[in-house]
Write a protein that holds these residues in place. Structure first.
Motif, PDB file in Angstrom:
ATOM      1  N   ILE A  34     -61.430  48.393 -35.725  1.00 51.38           N
ATOM      2  CA  ILE A  34     -60.788  47.305 -34.982  1.00 51.38           C
ATOM      3  C   ILE A  34     -61.854  46.450 -34.304  1.00 51.38           C
ATOM      4  N   ARG A  35     -62.848  47.104 -33.703  1.00 55.51           N
ATOM      5  CA  ARG A  35     -63.925  46.372 -33.027  1.00 55.51           C
ATOM      6  C   ARG A  35     -64.743  45.547 -34.019  1.00 55.51           C
ATOM      7  N   THR A  36     -65.001  46.127 -35.199  1.00 56.84           N
ATOM      8  CA  THR A  36     -65.745  45.397 -36.231  1.00 56.84           C
ATOM      9  C   THR A  36     -65.008  44.121 -36.612  1.00 56.84           C
ATOM     10  N   THR A  37     -63.696  44.223 -36.818  1.00 60.05           N
ATOM     11  CA  THR A  37     -62.886  43.055 -37.173  1.00 60.05           C
ATOM     12  C   THR A  37     -62.957  42.012 -36.068  1.00 60.05           C
ATOM     13  N   GLN A  38     -62.836  42.434 -34.817  1.00 61.84           N
ATOM     14  CA  GLN A  38     -62.893  41.500 -33.689  1.00 61.84           C
ATOM     15  C   GLN A  38     -64.249  40.806 -33.619  1.00 61.84           C
ATOM     16  N   ASN A  39     -65.326  41.539 -33.907  1.00 60.31           N
ATOM     17  CA  ASN A  39     -66.667  40.957 -33.866  1.00 60.31           C
ATOM     18  C   ASN A  39     -66.851  39.891 -34.941  1.00 60.31           C
ATOM     19  N   VAL A  40     -66.369  40.170 -36.159  1.00 59.18           N
ATOM     20  CA  VAL A  40     -66.507  39.198 -37.244  1.00 59.18           C
ATOM     21  C   VAL A  40     -65.644  37.965 -36.959  1.00 59.18           C
ATOM     22  N   LEU A  41     -64.449  38.177 -36.443  1.00 61.35           N
ATOM     23  CA  LEU A  41     -63.576  37.049 -36.096  1.00 61.35           C
ATOM     24  C   LEU A  41     -64.253  36.159 -35.052  1.00 61.35           C
ATOM     25  N   ALA A  42     -64.883  36.789 -34.070  1.00 60.17           N
ATOM     26  CA  ALA A  42     -65.577  36.006 -33.035  1.00 60.17           C
ATOM     27  C   ALA A  42     -66.711  35.202 -33.649  1.00 60.17           C
ATOM     28  N   GLU A  43     -67.373  35.772 -34.660  1.00 56.72           N
ATOM     29  CA  GLU A  43     -68.511  35.064 -35.284  1.00 56.72           C
ATOM     30  C   GLU A  43     -68.059  33.847 -36.069  1.00 56.72           C
ATOM     31  N   ILE A  44     -66.842  33.851 -36.593  1.00 53.30           N
ATOM     32  CA  ILE A  44     -66.360  32.678 -37.328  1.00 53.30           C
ATOM     33  C   ILE A  44     -65.594  31.731 -36.414  1.00 53.30           C
TER      34      ILE A  44
ATOM     35  N   LEU B  83     -62.402  31.755 -45.093  1.00 53.07           N
ATOM     36  CA  LEU B  83     -61.756  32.318 -43.911  1.00 53.07           C
ATOM     37  C   LEU B  83     -61.088  31.253 -43.038  1.00 53.07           C
ATOM     38  N   GLN B  84     -61.028  30.016 -43.549  1.00 52.18           N
ATOM     39  CA  GLN B  84     -60.369  28.948 -42.802  1.00 52.18           C
ATOM     40  C   GLN B  84     -58.902  29.273 -42.554  1.00 52.18           C
ATOM     41  N   GLU B  85     -58.294  29.988 -43.510  1.00 50.14           N
ATOM     42  CA  GLU B  85     -56.893  30.380 -43.344  1.00 50.14           C
ATOM     43  C   GLU B  85     -56.705  31.215 -42.080  1.00 50.14           C
ATOM     44  N   VAL B  86     -57.725  32.002 -41.742  1.00 48.08           N
ATOM     45  CA  VAL B  86     -57.663  32.828 -40.537  1.00 48.08           C
ATOM     46  C   VAL B  86     -57.699  31.945 -39.299  1.00 48.08           C
ATOM     47  N   LYS B  87     -58.603  30.963 -39.290  1.00 46.22           N
ATOM     48  CA  LYS B  87     -58.738  30.087 -38.134  1.00 46.22           C
ATOM     49  C   LYS B  87     -57.495  29.236 -37.914  1.00 46.22           C
ATOM     50  N   ASP B  88     -56.808  28.883 -39.004  1.00 46.33           N
ATOM     51  CA  ASP B  88     -55.632  28.008 -38.911  1.00 46.33           C
ATOM     52  C   ASP B  88     -54.342  28.771 -38.640  1.00 46.33           C
ATOM     53  N   ALA B  89     -54.394  30.083 -38.679  1.00 42.56           N
ATOM     54  CA  ALA B  89     -53.161  30.878 -38.570  1.00 42.56           C
ATOM     55  C   ALA B  89     -52.560  30.821 -37.169  1.00 42.56           C
ATOM     56  N   ASP B  90     -51.229  30.867 -37.129  1.00 36.40           N
ATOM     57  CA  ASP B  90     -50.515  30.941 -35.854  1.00 36.40           C
ATOM     58  C   ASP B  90     -50.475  32.384 -35.348  1.00 36.40           C
ATOM     59  N   LEU B  91     -50.582  33.321 -36.278  1.00 37.34           N
ATOM     60  CA  LEU B  91     -50.530  34.735 -35.926  1.00 37.34           C
ATOM     61  C   LEU B  91     -51.486  35.516 -36.815  1.00 37.34           C
ATOM     62  N   LEU B  92     -52.289  36.377 -36.197  1.00 38.27           N
ATOM     63  CA  LEU B  92     -53.168  37.263 -36.946  1.00 38.27           C
ATOM     64  C   LEU B  92     -52.637  38.683 -36.833  1.00 38.27           C
ATOM     65  N   ILE B  93     -52.572  39.370 -37.975  1.00 40.16           N
ATOM     66  CA  ILE B  93     -52.161  40.774 -37.990  1.00 40.16           C
ATOM     67  C   ILE B  93     -53.354  41.595 -38.441  1.00 40.16           C
ATOM     68  N   ASN B  94     -53.874  42.413 -37.543  1.00 43.41           N
ATOM     69  CA  ASN B  94     -55.021  43.266 -37.859  1.00 43.41           C
ATOM     70  C   ASN B  94     -54.489  44.549 -38.499  1.00 43.41           C
ATOM     71  N   VAL B  95     -54.650  44.661 -39.806  1.00 49.84           N
ATOM     72  CA  VAL B  95     -54.156  45.824 -40.543  1.00 49.84           C
ATOM     73  C   VAL B  95     -55.165  46.966 -40.393  1.00 49.84           C
ATOM     74  N   VAL B  96     -54.690  48.115 -39.930  1.00 52.88           N
ATOM     75  CA  VAL B  96     -55.560  49.250 -39.652  1.00 52.88           C
ATOM     76  C   VAL B  96     -54.997  50.510 -40.303  1.00 52.88           C
ATOM     77  N   ASP B  97     -55.886  51.315 -40.865  1.00 49.75           N
ATOM     78  CA  ASP B  97     -55.490  52.616 -41.414  1.00 49.75           C
ATOM     79  C   ASP B  97     -55.485  53.625 -40.266  1.00 49.75           C
ATOM     80  N   ALA B  98     -54.289  53.947 -39.772  1.00 49.87           N
ATOM     81  CA  ALA B  98     -54.166  54.819 -38.598  1.00 49.87           C
ATOM     82  C   ALA B  98     -54.659  56.238 -38.875  1.00 49.87           C
TER      83      ALA B  98
END
Length: 319
Positions: A304-314, A280-295
């Motif tokens: 969306i909240r789950t993704t934000q929580n995991v991102l915060a943990e890394i 997941l280092q690619e995520v930390k190094d990214a200039d832009l994150l796109i959260n892909v969601v099934d609307a």
């Protein structure tokens, strides 16, 4: 005619609801995970409690109810919505006569089946060993030993439990060393990409939300040889555990690096997050994150909240 079609194991799912408003969502997710592990969910139960029962997770009455229901539905496995202690698992197996799988073990099993690259396989193996280490327990025969235990030979006397713990400890150390070497190689590649000063974009989000499909769509739109660069897509949880990196060339001679990362899920085991931090280092190094969601998914906000929580943990915050 002989039917060679593999039969799915029948599973019964259950959990303790500690007044959690998201409990129904977690239980539905557990059923999806079971299906991803090639099991057929035949029934489910829940128990509302203020706290789980220390030794058995459920209360005695609920255990007997689950045992009868699972037997009537011919279930062979009981899958539980939380990570259980070794004592809880052993007690439930004795009381229900079913194989007990907690949420963490189920996710680890799926990851084991999905891992393809050497790095992903090592990461999953590390997480599994770290999960199993505290769950080792002595043989039913307390006198069972690997080597002799006479007074003069006391130092050589070693129980199976102690030997297994030492063996797993050594395996963990070896895997961590291998992963560190691989991470070093990946870091060199990342530095080379960074030297080109090309913007980096990472697709993040819930598992099976459409990240790989999004990447393939961008490749098809902007890359001539997109057929060779297309990434694997399948409608199932954790279809891939590997980070795919592609260069996207836009029409105005502008380009960027696009990464498709491993998907997230609620209650993702901490050991897995730790093991996959290098991926997941690619995520930390990214200039832009796109959260892909099934609307179209009714649980979109929770995802969306789950993704934000995991991102915060890394270590990725303010997303």
């Amino acid at each position: 005619m002989i039917d060679n079609t593999p039969h799915k194991t029948k599973a019964y799912i259950a959990g303790v609801n500690l007044n959690d408003p998201n409990f129904d969502y977690y239980l539905a997710e557990l059923a999806n995970l079971a299906e991803a592990a090639n099991m057929e969910v035949v029934g489910q139960s829940r128990q509302n409690l203020e706290h789980v029962v220390a030794g058995t997770y459920f209360g005695l009455g609920k255990i007997n109810e689950i045992k009868d229901m699972a037997r009537g539905l011919r279930a062979k496995v009981l899958i539980l919505n939380d990570e259980l202690t070794p004592v809880q698992i052993r007690n439930l197996e004795k009381m229900t006569k079913l194989r007990i799988i907690d949420r963490t073990e189920l996710i680890l099993e799926i990851f084991s089946n999905r891992a393809r690259t050497k790095q992903a396989k090592l990461q999953v193996q590390l997480a599994r060993l770290e999960y199993e280490l505290p769950r080792l327990h002595p043989s039913e025969n307390n006198l069972d030993q690997q080597r002799g235990g006479g007074f003069a030979n006391r130092g050589a006397g070693e129980s199976k439990l102690e030997l297994n713990r030492r063996t797993i400890g050594k395996q963990i150390a070896v895997i961590k060393k291998e992963l560190k070497e691989i991470a070093g190689q990946e870091e060199i590649k990342a530095k080379r990409r960074n030297q080109n000063h090309i913007p980096k974009v990472a697709l993040v989000g819930y598992t099976n939300a459409g990240k790989s499909t999004t990447m393939n769509g961008l490749l098809a739109e902007f890359t001539k040889e997109n057929g060779e660069k297309q990434v694997f897509v399948k409608d199932m949880l954790f279809a891939t555990l590997d980070t795919n990196v592609r260069r996207i060339e836009l029409n105005n001679n502008f380009s960027f690096i696009l990464s498709d990362t491993v998907g997230f899920i609620s209650k993702l085991p901490h050991n897995l997050i730790e093991s996959f931090k290098a991926t997941l280092q690619e995520v930390k190094d990214a200039d832009l994150l796109i959260n892909v969601v099934d609307a179209s998914d009714p649980n979109m906000i929770q995802m969306i909240r789950t993704t934000q929580n995991v991102l915060a943990e890394i270590g990725v915050k303010n997303t």
